[in-house]
Every structure is written in structure tokens, then in C-alpha cells.
Design a protein around this motif. Sequence first.
Motif, PDB file in Angstrom:
ATOM      1  N   ASP A 219       0.832  -1.209   0.000  1.00  8.30           N
ATOM      2  CA  ASP A 219       0.000   0.000   0.000  1.00  8.30           C
ATOM      3  C   ASP A 219       0.865   1.257   0.000  1.00  8.30           C
ATOM      4  OD1 ASP A 219      -2.316  -1.475   0.052  1.00  8.30           O
ATOM      5  OD2 ASP A 219      -2.548  -1.375   2.230  1.00  8.30           O
ATOM      6  N   GLY A 220       0.442   2.248  -0.780  1.00  4.84           N
ATOM      7  CA  GLY A 220       1.033   3.582  -0.702  1.00  4.84           C
ATOM      8  C   GLY A 220       2.487   3.668  -1.130  1.00  4.84           C
ATOM      9  N   THR A 221       3.023   4.869  -0.927  1.00  8.79           N
ATOM     10  CA  THR A 221       4.433   5.140  -1.210  1.00  8.79           C
ATOM     11  C   THR A 221       5.234   4.854   0.046  1.00  8.79           C
ATOM     12  OG1 THR A 221       3.802   6.876  -2.789  1.00  8.79           O
ATOM     13  CG2 THR A 221       6.077   6.877  -1.981  1.00  8.79           C
ATOM     14  N   ARG A 222       6.105   3.865  -0.043  1.00 10.60           N
ATOM     15  CA  ARG A 222       6.811   3.407   1.138  1.00 10.60           C
ATOM     16  C   ARG A 222       8.120   4.158   1.344  1.00 10.60           C
ATOM     17  NH1 ARG A 222       2.691   0.383   3.150  1.00 10.60           N
ATOM     18  NH2 ARG A 222       4.157   0.283   4.900  1.00 10.60           N
ATOM     19  N   ALA A 223       8.597   4.105   2.600  1.00  5.77           N
ATOM     20  CA  ALA A 223       9.870   4.723   2.942  1.00  5.77           C
ATOM     21  C   ALA A 223      11.017   3.838   2.467  1.00  5.77           C
ATOM     22  CB  ALA A 223       9.965   4.923   4.462  1.00  5.77           C
ATOM     23  N   GLU A 224      12.186   4.417   2.299  1.00  5.04           N
ATOM     24  CA  GLU A 224      13.356   3.635   1.919  1.00  5.04           C
ATOM     25  C   GLU A 224      13.758   2.688   3.055  1.00  5.04           C
ATOM     26  OE1 GLU A 224      16.574   6.052   0.626  1.00  5.04           O
ATOM     27  OE2 GLU A 224      15.410   7.054  -0.951  1.00  5.04           O
ATOM     28  N   TRP A 225      13.486   3.103   4.295  1.00  7.71           N
ATOM     29  CA  TRP A 225      13.842   2.290   5.454  1.00  7.71           C
ATOM     30  C   TRP A 225      12.544   1.981   6.186  1.00  7.71           C
ATOM     31  CZ3 TRP A 225      17.712   3.817   9.930  1.00  7.71           C
ATOM     32  CH2 TRP A 225      18.145   2.636  10.565  1.00  7.71           C
ATOM     33  N   GLU A 226      11.936   0.831   5.831  1.00 12.44           N
ATOM     34  CA  GLU A 226      10.624   0.466   6.347  1.00 12.44           C
ATOM     35  C   GLU A 226      10.706  -0.160   7.736  1.00 12.44           C
ATOM     36  OE1 GLU A 226       7.227   0.280   5.348  1.00 12.44           O
ATOM     37  OE2 GLU A 226       7.798   1.951   4.060  1.00 12.44           O
ATOM     38  N   TYR A 227       9.555  -0.189   8.407  1.00 14.72           N
ATOM     39  CA  TYR A 227       9.499  -0.885   9.689  1.00 14.72           C
ATOM     40  C   TYR A 227       9.560  -2.400   9.449  1.00 14.72           C
ATOM     41  CZ  TYR A 227       4.504  -1.690   8.634  1.00 14.72           C
ATOM     42  OH  TYR A 227       3.315  -2.061   8.051  1.00 14.72           O
ATOM     43  N   PRO A 228      10.209  -3.159  10.322  1.00  9.94           N
ATOM     44  CA  PRO A 228      10.259  -4.621  10.178  1.00  9.94           C
ATOM     45  C   PRO A 228       8.914  -5.229  10.557  1.00  9.94           C
ATOM     46  CG  PRO A 228      11.427  -3.955  12.155  1.00  9.94           C
ATOM     47  CD  PRO A 228      11.023  -2.684  11.456  1.00  9.94           C
ATOM     48  N   PHE A 229       8.304  -5.937   9.640  1.00  5.75           N
ATOM     49  CA  PHE A 229       6.919  -6.399   9.787  1.00  5.75           C
ATOM     50  C   PHE A 229       6.712  -7.229  11.050  1.00  5.75           C
ATOM     51  CE2 PHE A 229       3.719  -9.704   9.096  1.00  5.75           C
ATOM     52  CZ  PHE A 229       2.604  -8.943   8.826  1.00  5.75           C
ATOM     53  N   ALA A 230       7.474  -8.287  11.230  1.00  6.30           N
ATOM     54  CA  ALA A 230       7.251  -9.203  12.356  1.00  6.30           C
ATOM     55  C   ALA A 230       7.484  -8.519  13.701  1.00  6.30           C
ATOM     56  CB  ALA A 230       8.150 -10.431  12.212  1.00  6.30           C
ATOM     57  N   VAL A 231       8.557  -7.751  13.801  1.00  6.22           N
ATOM     58  CA  VAL A 231       8.864  -7.064  15.053  1.00  6.22           C
ATOM     59  C   VAL A 231       7.807  -5.994  15.341  1.00  6.22           C
ATOM     60  CG1 VAL A 231      10.550  -5.618  16.245  1.00  6.22           C
ATOM     61  CG2 VAL A 231      11.320  -7.570  14.894  1.00  6.22           C
ATOM     62  N   ALA A 232       7.299  -5.351  14.302  1.00  8.96           N
ATOM     63  CA  ALA A 232       6.207  -4.394  14.494  1.00  8.96           C
ATOM     64  C   ALA A 232       4.995  -5.099  15.086  1.00  8.96           C
ATOM     65  CB  ALA A 232       5.850  -3.732  13.168  1.00  8.96           C
ATOM     66  N   GLY A 233       4.724  -6.315  14.605  1.00  8.10           N
ATOM     67  CA  GLY A 233       3.599  -7.071  15.142  1.00  8.10           C
ATOM     68  C   GLY A 233       3.751  -7.375  16.619  1.00  8.10           C
ATOM     69  N   ILE A 234       4.956  -7.704  17.052  1.00  4.12           N
ATOM     70  CA  ILE A 234       5.206  -7.966  18.476  1.00  4.12           C
ATOM     71  C   ILE A 234       4.952  -6.708  19.295  1.00  4.12           C
ATOM     72  CG2 ILE A 234       7.013  -8.511  20.159  1.00  4.12           C
ATOM     73  CD1 ILE A 234       8.204 -10.404  18.105  1.00  4.12           C
ATOM     74  N   ASN A 235       5.411  -5.569  18.794  1.00  2.00           N
ATOM     75  CA  ASN A 235       5.195  -4.294  19.496  1.00  2.00           C
ATOM     76  C   ASN A 235       3.713  -3.953  19.600  1.00  2.00           C
ATOM     77  OD1 ASN A 235       7.792  -2.476  20.116  1.00  2.00           O
ATOM     78  ND2 ASN A 235       8.239  -3.820  18.398  1.00  2.00           N
ATOM     79  N   ILE A 236       2.929  -4.292  18.581  1.00  2.00           N
ATOM     80  CA  ILE A 236       1.492  -3.999  18.617  1.00  2.00           C
ATOM     81  C   ILE A 236       0.803  -4.848  19.676  1.00  2.00           C
ATOM     82  CG2 ILE A 236      -0.653  -4.169  17.298  1.00  2.00           C
ATOM     83  CD1 ILE A 236       0.989  -3.346  14.826  1.00  2.00           C
ATOM     84  N   SER A 237       1.198  -6.119  19.790  1.00  2.00           N
ATOM     85  CA  SER A 237       0.625  -6.977  20.835  1.00  2.00           C
ATOM     86  C   SER A 237       0.898  -6.398  22.215  1.00  2.00           C
ATOM     87  CB  SER A 237       1.208  -8.387  20.749  1.00  2.00           C
ATOM     88  OG  SER A 237       0.876  -9.004  19.525  1.00  2.00           O
ATOM     89  N   PHE A 238       2.124  -5.977  22.429  1.00  2.00           N
ATOM     90  CA  PHE A 238       2.505  -5.413  23.724  1.00  2.00           C
ATOM     91  C   PHE A 238       1.747  -4.122  23.985  1.00  2.00           C
ATOM     92  CE2 PHE A 238       5.262  -2.816  26.445  1.00  2.00           C
ATOM     93  CZ  PHE A 238       5.466  -3.683  27.503  1.00  2.00           C
ATOM     94  N   MET A 239       1.629  -3.272  22.967  1.00  3.27           N
ATOM     95  CA  MET A 239       0.914  -1.999  23.122  1.00  3.27           C
ATOM     96  C   MET A 239      -0.546  -2.230  23.498  1.00  3.27           C
ATOM     97  SD  MET A 239      -1.460   0.021  21.287  1.00  3.27           S
ATOM     98  CE  MET A 239      -1.241  -0.241  19.529  1.00  3.27           C
ATOM     99  N   LEU A 240      -1.204  -3.192  22.856  1.00  2.00           N
ATOM    100  CA  LEU A 240      -2.606  -3.455  23.151  1.00  2.00           C
ATOM    101  C   LEU A 240      -2.797  -3.968  24.575  1.00  2.00           C
ATOM    102  CD1 LEU A 240      -3.979  -5.099  19.876  1.00  2.00           C
ATOM    103  CD2 LEU A 240      -4.419  -2.795  20.744  1.00  2.00           C
ATOM    104  N   ALA A 241      -1.918  -4.857  25.020  1.00  2.00           N
ATOM    105  CA  ALA A 241      -2.030  -5.372  26.383  1.00  2.00           C
ATOM    106  C   ALA A 241      -1.907  -4.245  27.396  1.00  2.00           C
ATOM    107  CB  ALA A 241      -0.965  -6.438  26.625  1.00  2.00           C
ATOM    108  N   GLN A 242      -1.021  -3.282  27.116  1.00  2.00           N
ATOM    109  CA  GLN A 242      -0.867  -2.129  28.008  1.00  2.00           C
ATOM    110  C   GLN A 242      -2.086  -1.212  27.934  1.00  2.00           C
ATOM    111  OE1 GLN A 242       1.955  -1.201  30.034  1.00  2.00           O
ATOM    112  NE2 GLN A 242       2.472  -3.355  29.764  1.00  2.00           N
ATOM    113  N   MET A 243      -2.533  -0.906  26.739  1.00  2.00           N
ATOM    114  CA  MET A 243      -3.639   0.027  26.544  1.00  2.00           C
ATOM    115  C   MET A 243      -4.930  -0.501  27.160  1.00  2.00           C
ATOM    116  SD  MET A 243      -5.323   1.393  22.974  1.00  2.00           S
ATOM    117  CE  MET A 243      -6.314  -0.082  22.764  1.00  2.00           C
ATOM    118  N   LEU A 244      -5.172  -1.802  27.018  1.00  2.00           N
ATOM    119  CA  LEU A 244      -6.398  -2.410  27.521  1.00  2.00           C
ATOM    120  C   LEU A 244      -6.289  -2.809  28.985  1.00  2.00           C
ATOM    121  CD1 LEU A 244      -7.273  -4.651  24.440  1.00  2.00           C
ATOM    122  CD2 LEU A 244      -8.116  -2.351  24.972  1.00  2.00           C
TER     123      LEU A 244
END
Length: 329
Positions: A219-244
Motif C-alpha cells: 500500500d502507498g508510497t513506502r519509505a526507503e527504510w521500512e518498519y520490520p513487519f514481524a517485530v512491528a507485530g510484536i510491538n502492537i501486541s505489547f501496546m494493546l495489552a498495556q492500553m487495555l
Amino acid sequence: GLIRFCVLVYKMASATLRRRLHHGDVDGRKYERYDAADSETLSEPLLRSSSDSKDAYNEELTLEDIWEEERKRQQVHWTLIFSQLIAQWAQWIAKVVFGSGSLFGKFLSLSHIGSGGRHLPPPLSMLQEERLRNIKRRIEIPFDGSRMEHQDALRQLWRLSYPQRELPPLKSELWKEMGWQGTDPSTDFRGGGYISLENLIFFAKTYPEAFHRLLHKQDGTRAEWEYPFAVAGINISFMLAQMLDLQSGKPSTIAGIKFLEFLEEDEMAFDDLYCVAFQMMDAQWLAKRASYMEFNDVLKSTRAQLEHELPLEDVSSIKDLLAFKLLSK
């Protein structure tokens, strides 16, 4: 001479009061703009110009006159502050009560504040209690690369991500293509736990098209240095557990209490919300034209957006969130 001295004292007292109101702490918060000179409710400034002072304070004024005027001015200041506070409270109460319509009881369950400013959750059904316990149990399981179950889950994630490619060893440079930071994915879990791997697998199985769009950054115009997909997913899990607030006895944040309502209808509410959050994060990434070093800022913006949308009255399920539509496009 005495009169001039009193005038000087008066001016100093007025200036002091003005500074206190400008920087004063009212109800535990700083109200930096409660300077009455900036308010439309007063028709004259607090401090007159030097020419006005000559006209207003002549030698006929007595000491009692000066201090009586000072007392009246202080009364005006404090009346202004209290009227502002009352108006703000009235607006807030009206917004909550009338914005909820007939759901006044729901407002009561969300508005009770406990110690430390935390909200008191409503009573839970047996089904909600059971599902909440299950999520909390999942969150507490750390990822263990020596466990066969966890190794098999990593292999399953690879097959779902790259169905046409050969499965690599558990330690291989190929794992970096999925967005793991090293050759051994097990070193990247840290605080995310096993549930973050389960979340990725759920995403790939339930919304495969959206999963692959994000994995391959389509999707969209991406950055030259993208976020790492799998590690981003781990961070999202942690963020949700904290937020909820899922690591406490019972969720007591507004988002966490709303999430308890979702559990009544959706046993996989956490995993579904994870997929929405991942899609939302990627949309934020594109909107901000972000690059790798800005990932934490994007994640914070994603959390803020979720915390804003979840309590909305028209959001009765995760499917009502705007980003959910992007999952099925």
C-alpha cells in the motif's frame, strides 16, 4: 506622600494577584490563560495605563477607598475563575449525559472514578470473566524457543507468509525477510510473549489479503527504510495489552472497559483488535511519511487513535472501527 505610597502598594498587590491568576493552580491544573484582561466578561483591563491612573487615583482618595477597591477587584477575579470552572464542568457533564442518550446507565458505569483516577469496571458476566481469564493466561506465556509447540508456530507463520517457498531452518538469514531483526526470531519476542506470535498467525489466517499487503508493503508510497513487519507485530501486541490494562486484576482504563464489552460477543476480540491496530498503524505510517526511526511515534499515534475511537457510542464491536474496513478491502 502617604497616598502615593498606598497607590504604589495597591499596584503591587494588583500585579501580584494578576500573576497568581495567570500561573495559578486551580483544581490541580494550570490555568495559564485565566488572566481577566483576556476575558470578554470584563469591560476594562486589570491594570490601567499611566494616564488613566492619574485620573483615577488623585489625592482625594483615602486609604480605606483604595483597599476597598482592591477587595472588590479580588472578588471579581475569583468570581471569574469559579464561573469558568462551573461552565467547563457543566459543558463536560452535558456532553457525556446527553451524548449518551438513553444509555445513561452506561455512562454511570464508565464515569465512576476509583483511587488514582482509574475507572471502576462494571460487573462482568460469567462468559466475560472466563474469556478475560483466558486472554490474561495467554499474555503471561513467554515465548520459549526450546518448546516444540512454539517452534511449530514459527514454522506455521512462515508457511502462511510464504506458501510457495521452502521452509528455512529456525535460524536462518531468510527470517529477516519477514521482518525479524536477526537470524533467530526467538530473540525478538522479549516482552511480547507467545501471544504476539499467535496474533500474527491469526492475522495471516483470518485476513490473508490484508496480512500479505502489509507483509509485502504493497500500500502507498513506502519509505526507503521500512518498519520490520514481524517485530512491528510484536510491538502492537505489547501496546494493546498495556492500553487495555490486561495485566491488572480487571481493566480499569476506558479502552479496557470498552474491550470487556467486546468479549461478551467475540471470544477472539483481542486478536481481531490486533489486526485492526496493525492496519491502523500502517495507515498512520503512510500518512506521516514515516521512516524506521519514527516507528515508536507512529505506534503512539496508533494507540491514541484507538483510545479515541473505542469509547465512541457508535462503536459496539470491533467491526465498527474505521480501520476494520481496510482489512477486508
